[in-house]
Design a protein around this motif. Structure first.
Motif, PDB file in Angstrom:
ATOM      1  N   ILE A   1     -15.247  58.227  -1.155  1.00 25.11           N
ATOM      2  CA  ILE A   1     -14.711  56.878  -1.070  1.00 25.11           C
ATOM      3  C   ILE A   1     -15.034  56.304   0.313  1.00 25.11           C
ATOM      4  CG2 ILE A   1     -12.636  55.449  -1.092  1.00 25.11           C
ATOM      5  CD1 ILE A   1     -11.366  57.437  -2.950  1.00 25.11           C
ATOM      6  N   LEU A   2     -15.674  55.168   0.330  1.00 21.71           N
ATOM      7  CA  LEU A   2     -16.004  54.512   1.587  1.00 21.71           C
ATOM      8  C   LEU A   2     -14.822  53.653   2.013  1.00 21.71           C
ATOM      9  CD1 LEU A   2     -19.677  53.471   0.777  1.00 21.71           C
ATOM     10  CD2 LEU A   2     -18.836  55.600   1.799  1.00 21.71           C
ATOM     11  N   ARG A   3     -14.249  53.965   3.169  1.00 18.34           N
ATOM     12  CA  ARG A   3     -13.006  53.318   3.572  1.00 18.34           C
ATOM     13  C   ARG A   3     -13.233  52.021   4.329  1.00 18.34           C
ATOM     14  NH1 ARG A   3      -8.831  56.216   2.409  1.00 18.34           N
ATOM     15  NH2 ARG A   3      -9.226  58.321   1.636  1.00 18.34           N
ATOM     16  N   GLN A   4     -14.416  51.767   4.750  1.00 18.37           N
ATOM     17  CA  GLN A   4     -14.716  50.491   5.387  1.00 18.37           C
ATOM     18  C   GLN A   4     -16.132  50.091   5.012  1.00 18.37           C
ATOM     19  OE1 GLN A   4     -13.944  51.210   9.490  1.00 18.37           O
ATOM     20  NE2 GLN A   4     -15.565  52.731   9.732  1.00 18.37           N
ATOM     21  N   VAL A   5     -16.343  48.804   4.971  1.00 19.43           N
ATOM     22  CA  VAL A   5     -17.599  48.286   4.457  1.00 19.43           C
ATOM     23  C   VAL A   5     -18.779  48.717   5.320  1.00 19.43           C
ATOM     24  CG1 VAL A   5     -17.539  46.078   5.677  1.00 19.43           C
ATOM     25  CG2 VAL A   5     -18.584  46.209   3.412  1.00 19.43           C
ATOM     26  N   GLU A   6     -18.532  49.000   6.579  1.00 18.51           N
ATOM     27  CA  GLU A   6     -19.613  49.439   7.457  1.00 18.51           C
ATOM     28  C   GLU A   6     -20.200  50.778   7.031  1.00 18.51           C
ATOM     29  OE1 GLU A   6     -17.306  46.381   9.407  1.00 18.51           O
ATOM     30  OE2 GLU A   6     -16.707  48.297   8.500  1.00 18.51           O
ATOM     31  N   ASP A   7     -19.461  51.527   6.203  1.00 18.55           N
ATOM     32  CA  ASP A   7     -19.953  52.831   5.757  1.00 18.55           C
ATOM     33  C   ASP A   7     -20.940  52.724   4.598  1.00 18.55           C
ATOM     34  OD1 ASP A   7     -18.385  54.116   7.640  1.00 18.55           O
ATOM     35  OD2 ASP A   7     -16.677  54.325   6.270  1.00 18.55           O
ATOM     36  N   VAL A   8     -21.041  51.542   4.006  1.00 15.72           N
ATOM     37  CA  VAL A   8     -21.974  51.371   2.902  1.00 15.72           C
ATOM     38  C   VAL A   8     -23.401  51.449   3.440  1.00 15.72           C
ATOM     39  CG1 VAL A   8     -22.787  49.808   1.089  1.00 15.72           C
ATOM     40  CG2 VAL A   8     -20.351  49.967   1.613  1.00 15.72           C
ATOM     41  N   GLN A   9     -24.233  52.269   2.806  1.00 13.76           N
ATOM     42  CA  GLN A   9     -25.631  52.380   3.215  1.00 13.76           C
ATOM     43  C   GLN A   9     -26.393  51.108   2.842  1.00 13.76           C
ATOM     44  OE1 GLN A   9     -27.419  56.234   2.094  1.00 13.76           O
ATOM     45  NE2 GLN A   9     -25.356  56.922   1.553  1.00 13.76           N
ATOM     46  N   ASP A  10     -27.531  50.952   3.433  1.00 11.32           N
ATOM     47  CA  ASP A  10     -28.330  49.765   3.155  1.00 11.32           C
ATOM     48  C   ASP A  10     -28.911  49.785   1.756  1.00 11.32           C
ATOM     49  OD1 ASP A  10     -27.875  48.802   5.727  1.00 11.32           O
ATOM     50  OD2 ASP A  10     -29.693  49.728   6.535  1.00 11.32           O
TER      51      ASP A  10
END
Length: 636
Positions: A35-44
């Motif tokens: 689970i990605l807890r912040q949007v900055e963790d989403v890969q490109d």
């Protein structure tokens, strides 16, 4: 919303509050995905980006990531909803009362229902509507699935024989106990199901039924033409017992989140999920889908949007209500609708948002039994404090007893010739003779009209067939019975993007209930048949008294008015708004579930079903998603 709340009560649920996504506790880890807890963790970039973490989305994500070969991101607008209202089996659909788990907004006024509006309801959580539904596990008839493929010709793989392995794959059956089989004459055949250890969703029978249900089921044998199939999954109409979607040891809801997302062993480095975010639109380079634009679910500002790219495919699983909005916001849909909303037209695809269908509830004759001699009965849970306390203690100690019953486990799914033996041919012939454009929405494109003409010829045949179910009466062993669901309505509605707020406004949903007059004629026969079931079978000995619409309501016109006043256009089973049909028939996706006119964009949810199944939609959605996963992997 009063009609919507009454329907929820009828289906075993509770009234629902205002819509919206509220803060919920997200688990700190998962056994299956990150689970990605912040949007900055989403890969490109990922191989696949899946729009929607509901029933279909999580099923496909699981299958695409199990080999470790592909990377997948699931974007879900809701949050983690694995709370007591979801897991509590008793009553069936209690999660609908939790406003953090569902959307609920009004339809447009329904002209043929006295301008009533109805609540448009669905799940907004990880697991989608599989986490808030009534847990009833029915399978369509063979004829339903064969019709889907027939629009592409006799060689289509979309038929019963080819889809049955996916029905098996998506469920693991826990048979009824020998005691329940003997007491209630329950038929089942494990060959139609996956085994207990085969994965998929748990399909379980309660270890308790209300005593009167045996008499109610046996009464169907008193009516000529009603069969009792060997299993609820055999693909045949008739009267049968069926399981519910719960895990039998703990008696907890079994759904897409619990089995396809959290229940698959070790975490997968190639599978990520971000919650509380919604996709605004699909991004294209030329006519190739290359990613999506998404925002926080609480945002209404596209300037705050982020993008993520998909190397192989963008997969839409936003559900029948919201998939048309995503497509239309992306420039794919009927040109007039897009231009009114100020959306640049990428592909003029008139079928997006057309062909909207749902199972209506309501054309019913409700009865009260005066010569009641069955105890215990369902009302004891509310009226008898001692019985309630005993039931709660039994459930707490052993996970058995009446509190393990969801929305019910027995029903009749009957062909129209059984329901209306003297009238079915005349009604089918009159419907068959209709101008296909006469009762569609104003300005319906010629391809949508052609598609409805193709449907109309097949549905007229289904009205005459003993292999297709049109009428559904579900029973609960209660002193008051008679709720009916219409399985193949002939009216078609529309879903359009909100012209004044296309990206964030709720879609404009018009069920167009009873817009085809044949729907009224058919449901008049439903009332007459329900009366026959209660008063001309062995149930007559229990003194049935009709309290709605009333035994004095007998003329055709009075019964038509009863239909108009009773019907709710939804049992929360929407399909059809991105139909799998040829493009020249108003289709939106082809047999591979790829969207016409673009590349690397697919739809995998209930919106692709060209017609409603002759059963509820939970099983077909899982089966289609399992097949979709194989189709996607084959073209990877």
């Amino acid at each position: 919303m009063a009609k919507s709340r009454a329907l929820l009560a009828a289906l075993g649920g509770l009234a629902m509050g205002a819509a919206g996504v509220q803060a919920m506790t997200i688990p700190r880890s998962s056994s299956h995905t990150k689970i990605l807890r912040q949007v900055e963790d989403v890969q490109d970039e990922y191989d696949y980006v899946i729009v929607g973490g509901g029933t279909a989305g999580l099923t496909v994500a699981d299958r695409l990531t199990e080999s470790g070969e592909y990377t997948v991101l699931v974007i879900e607008r809701g949050l983690f909803g694995n709370d007591s209202s979801v897991n509590n089996v008793s009553g069936g659909s209690q999660a609908y009362q939790n406003s953090s788990l569902s959307f609920n907004f009004p339809s447009v006024p329904q002209v043929n229902l006295g301008n009533r509006v109805t609540g448009v309801v669905g799940g907004v959580m990880l697991g989608g509507s599989s986490g808030v539904n009534g847990m009833q596990v029915h399978r369509p008839q063979k004829a339903d699935i064969d019709r889907w493929g027939s629009y592409f010709g006799p060689c289509s793989e979309w038929n019963w024989d080819n889809l049955l392995p996916y029905f098996r794959k998506s469920w693991r059956l826990h048979p009824p106990t020998p005691e329940m089989v003997e007491q209630f004459n329950i038929k089942y055949d494990t060959s139609y199901w996956g085994g207990e250890d085969d994965g998929g969703i748990h399909a379980s029978f309660p270890t308790f039924h209300w005593p009167f249900m045996r008499a109610q089921m046996d009464a169907f044998a008193d009516i000529e033409g009603i069969e009792f199939p060997v299993d609820s999954g055999a693909g045949d109409p008739g009267a049968f017992w069926y399981p519910a979607s719960f895990e039998p040891t703990q008696v907890r809801r079994s759904f897409a989140m619990s089995e396809y997302w959290a229940g698959k062993g070790n975490a997968r480095d190639n599978y990520e999920t971000i919650l509380g975010h919604r996709v605004v639109r699909v991004l294209f380079e030329d006519e190739e889908a290359v990613g999506v634009e998404y925002v926080d679910s609480n945002s209404r500002d596209t300037s705050q949007a982020r993008t993520v790219r998909a190397r192989k495919e963008v997969i839409i699983a936003a559900g029948t209500i919201y998939t048309p909005q995503v497509l239309q916001a992306s420039g794919i849909g009927p040109r007039p609708v897009l231009e009114r909303a100020g959306i640049d037209v990428l592909v003029d695809l008139p079928g997006v948002g057309a062909n909207f269908q749902d199972h209506p509830l309501g054309a019913q004759a409700l009865f009260y039994f005066t010569n009641w001699n069955f105890s215990p009965n369902p009302s004891d849970l509310q009226s008898n404090a001692t019985f309630r306390a005993l039931a709660e203690a039994e459930f707490a100690a052993n996970r058995t007893g009446p509190l393990m019953i969801a929305s019910g486990n027995a029903a009749a799914f009957l062909p129209f010739p059984v329901v209306a033996p003297e009238r079915f041919e005349a009604i089918a012939a009159a419907y068959e003779a209709q101008d296909p454009a006469a009762y569609l929405h104003e300005g319906a494109d010629e391809t949508v009209v052609a598609g409805y003409q193709a449907q109309k010829s097949r549905l007229a045949d289904a009205l005459r067939s003993m292999d297709a179910a049109n009428y559904n009466l579900f029973i609960r062993g209660s002193q008051m019975e008679g709720s009916v669901v219409y399985l193949h309505p002939l009216s078609r509605g529309t879903i359009e993007i909100n012209a004044t707020d296309p990206y964030f406004g709720t879609p404009v949903v018009d069920y167009r209930a009873l817009s085809n007059p044949a729907d009224i004629d058919i449901q008049v026969e439903f009332i007459r048949f329900t009366r026959r079931y209660f008063t001309e079978t062995r149930l007559a000995q229990y003194g049935p008294i009709e309290f709605s619409p009333g035994a004095q309501v007998t003329s055709d016109e009075a019964l038509r008015q009863a239909v108009r006043s009773q019907v709710s256009p939804t049992t929360f089973h929407p399909v059809g708004t991105a139909a799998m049909m040829p493009r020249e028939l108003g289709g939106v996706v082809d047999e591979n579930l790829l969207v016409y006119g673009v590349e690397k964009l697919s739809v995998i949810d209930a919106s692709i079903q060209p017609e409603l199944p002759g059963a509820y939609t939970q099983q077909p959605v899982y089966a289609v998603a399992e097949k979709a996963a194989d189709l996607i992997k084959e073209r990877a």
